[in-house]
Design an enzyme around this catalytic site. Structure first.
Site, PDB file in Angstrom:
ATOM      1  N   HIS A   1     -10.546  -6.046  -1.701  1.00 40.81           N
ATOM      2  CA  HIS A   1     -11.544  -5.792  -0.657  1.00 40.81           C
ATOM      3  C   HIS A   1     -12.680  -5.030  -1.345  1.00 40.81           C
ATOM      4  O   HIS A   1     -12.497  -3.891  -1.759  1.00 40.81           O
ATOM      5  CB  HIS A   1     -10.960  -4.934   0.474  1.00 40.81           C
ATOM      6  CG  HIS A   1      -9.881  -5.621   1.235  1.00 40.81           C
ATOM      7  ND1 HIS A   1     -10.154  -6.657   2.100  1.00 40.81           N
ATOM      8  CD2 HIS A   1      -8.539  -5.463   1.256  1.00 40.81           C
ATOM      9  CE1 HIS A   1      -9.022  -7.085   2.641  1.00 40.81           C
ATOM     10  NE2 HIS A   1      -8.024  -6.382   2.140  1.00 40.81           N
TER      11      HIS A   1
ATOM     12  N   GLU B   1       0.795  -1.234   0.000  1.00 40.47           N
ATOM     13  CA  GLU B   1       0.000   0.000   0.000  1.00 40.47           C
ATOM     14  C   GLU B   1       0.825   1.282   0.000  1.00 40.47           C
ATOM     15  O   GLU B   1       0.640   2.145   0.854  1.00 40.47           O
ATOM     16  CB  GLU B   1      -0.966  -0.034   1.199  1.00 40.47           C
ATOM     17  CG  GLU B   1      -1.905  -1.226   1.121  1.00 40.47           C
ATOM     18  CD  GLU B   1      -2.754  -1.422   2.377  1.00 40.47           C
ATOM     19  OE1 GLU B   1      -2.842  -0.497   3.187  1.00 40.47           O
ATOM     20  OE2 GLU B   1      -3.324  -2.521   2.532  1.00 40.47           O
TER      21      GLU B   1
HETATM   22  O1  9MR Z   1      -6.965  -7.646   8.941  1.00 34.37           O
HETATM   23  C1  9MR Z   1      -5.901  -6.933   9.509  1.00 34.37           C
HETATM   24  C2  9MR Z   1      -6.295  -6.378  10.859  1.00 34.37           C
HETATM   25  O2  9MR Z   1      -6.526  -7.440  11.769  1.00 34.37           O
HETATM   26  C3  9MR Z   1      -5.214  -5.467  11.397  1.00 34.37           C
HETATM   27  O3  9MR Z   1      -5.660  -4.835  12.570  1.00 34.37           O
HETATM   28  C4  9MR Z   1      -4.807  -4.439  10.378  1.00 34.37           C
HETATM   29  C5  9MR Z   1      -3.595  -3.708  10.885  1.00 34.37           C
HETATM   30  O4  9MR Z   1      -3.315  -2.608  10.189  1.00 34.37           O
HETATM   31  O5  9MR Z   1      -4.482  -5.046   9.128  1.00 34.37           O
HETATM   32  C6  9MR Z   1      -5.520  -5.812   8.565  1.00 34.37           C
HETATM   33  O6  9MR Z   1      -5.079  -6.373   7.346  1.00 34.37           O
HETATM   34  C7  9MR Z   1      -4.829  -5.466   6.279  1.00 34.37           C
HETATM   35  C8  9MR Z   1      -3.670  -6.005   5.485  1.00 34.37           C
HETATM   36  O7  9MR Z   1      -2.559  -6.217   6.307  1.00 34.37           O
HETATM   37  C9  9MR Z   1      -3.308  -5.083   4.335  1.00 34.37           C
HETATM   38  N1  9MR Z   1      -4.461  -4.800   3.518  1.00 34.37           N
HETATM   39  C10 9MR Z   1      -5.660  -4.365   4.208  1.00 34.37           C
HETATM   40  C11 9MR Z   1      -6.020  -5.359   5.316  1.00 34.37           C
HETATM   41  C12 9MR Z   1      -7.306  -4.945   6.006  1.00 34.37           C
HETATM   42  O8  9MR Z   1      -7.148  -3.706   6.631  1.00 34.37           O
END
Ligand code: 9MR
Length: 389
Positions: A236, A152
């Site tokens: 997503h 990202e």
């Molecule tokens: O699903 C993940 C969540 O449990 C965490 O709190 C968060 C931390 O920043 O990250 C979420 O996963 C993300 C992923 O690492 C990158 N793409 C977006 C995902 C959803 O936010």
């Protein structure tokens, strides 16, 4: 028994108005026939829940840590590495014949406070970044087959986000575009020349300003001989527009550059009622969205993995993220029962095989080509490495 399962599957499919998917068929069986990796993000704290582990091992041939390999988990204190949670993922995968996709080495978010509040100089950050990437990648060398090296990095307009790694204060490459991303790829490649290195992002699945910027970056990296193996399309989705974006065209243009694409974090968030449930009509819409994306990937030899962000609605980031308004985003219900979306993905895999009986071999050939290039590819350091590397 198998026959009864099939009948049950057909009856379910009929009741839901979807073409028949045999309930006895698992995702990993169906994916195996077309040479596709089918994965899910997972949390090792939940392995002790029998239904969680059983569903994960039975249905998927790939696993990715949802959080266990992020900075906050792997380097909670400066220079102190913590691999227990990540190792649990790797052990689970080994026990069940699954591949591990690593996530992630560099991100502007989910970083530990010692890092974000440490007031480091660019020189110090450069050393911290190199040590982190190389320690983590070396630890999992040979056990994690692919890494999201950078996650990202672009905003919706295709501009680089302001992050600690880029320009706040950055590693000495602020204002130099994607040079810091290239540097992360070089360091990861040094630590494990066999790992497949990916750039991963969201809202860049179709053709838009962000995916244009990613495309331009990959093109540049390929020109420079940088060891990038692929692009992760997170997927997503929660609206019709996103679901209808021109995903196949974006995949095709990336593959033409010589990289793989993978669907890395798919979920389809639905509105929930007071009891936390989605409507039947929404579940049917969701199945259609999953079907379309799964088919786009499964039928394309350059798309090498189809992965969802979790697998049961019991544990998904969506309700937390939307204050409970949305959810029911995954393939299995909170009680682990298959949802219409599961049947749709199974159908898509079967359809890809029906359309092209050679799809498995074609995908293998594509993978071999990319992997061969990455493994043989010596990075022309004289051309691409910045001074002081
Ligand atoms: O699903 C993940 C969540 O449990 C965490 O709190 C968060 C931390 O920043 O990250 C979420 O996963 C993300 C992923 O690492 C990158 N793409 C977006 C995902 C959803 O936010």
């Amino acid at each position: 028994m198998k026959f009864r399962c099939c009948l049950w599957g057909l009856a379910l499919a009929f009741a839901l108005g979807t073409p028949g998917a045999c309930a006895a068929q698992t995702l990993r069986q169906a994916a195996g026939k077309i040479g596709l990796l089918v994965g899910a993000a997972a949390n090792p704290d939940l392995f002790s829940e029998a239904a969680y582990s059983q569903t994960l091992a039975r249905q998927f041939n790939m696993i990715e840590p949802e959080n266990a390999m992020k900075w906050r988990a792997t380097e909670p204190k400066e220079g102190v590495f913590e691999f227990r949670a990540g190792d649990a993922i790797v052990a689970f995968a080994a026990a069940h014949g699954m591949k591990v996709r690593g996530h992630n080495l560099l991100w502007g978010r989910y970083n530990p406070a010692w890092l974000t509040q440490g007031r480091f100089t660019p020189e110090q950050l450069r050393a911290i970044m190199k040590r982190h990437i190389q320690t983590v990648v070396r630890h999992y060398r040979g056990r994690v087959f692919a890494w999201d090296v950078v996650n990202e990095a672009f905003d919706r307009k295709g501009r680089l986000r302001h992050t600690i790694w880029y320009d706040r204060p950055g590693i000495g490459l602020a204002g130099k575009g994607t040079a810091y991303i290239a540097q992360a790829f070089r360091w990861a490649h040094e630590a494990d020349p066999h790992a497949l290195l990916f750039y991963n992002d969201y809202a860049a699945e179709g053709i838009n300003a962000k995916s244009d910027a990613i495309f331009a970056m990959v093109k540049e990296f390929m020109r420079e001989g940088l060891p990038i193996a692929g692009v992760g399309l997170q997927m997503h989705v929660d609206s019709q527009a996103e679901a209808e974006a021109n995903v196949a065209a974006n995949m095709a243009r990336l593959e033409k550059l010589g990289v793989e694409v993978q669907i890395t974090e798919m979920d389809v968030a639905l509105p929930r009622n007071g009891e936390g449930k989605a409507r039947q009509s929404a579940l049917a819409w969701q199945a259609k969205v999953y079907r379309r994306v799964a088919l786009a990937c499964a039928a394309d030899p350059g798309c090498t993995a189809f992965e969802t962000w979790g697998f049961t609605d019991r544990y998904s980031w969506i309700p937390r993220h939307t204050h409970g308004e949305k959810g029911a985003a995954l393939l299995f219900a909170a009680d682990y029962k298959p949802k219409p979306a599961l049947g749709a993905v199974l159908d898509a895999f079967a359809q890809a095989l029906g359309k092209n009986p050679e799809i498995r071999q074609e995908r293998l050939r594509f993978e071999r080509k990319v992997e061969g290039a990455v493994r043989e590819g010596v990075i022309p350091s004289a051309v691409s490495a910045p001074p002081g590397n």
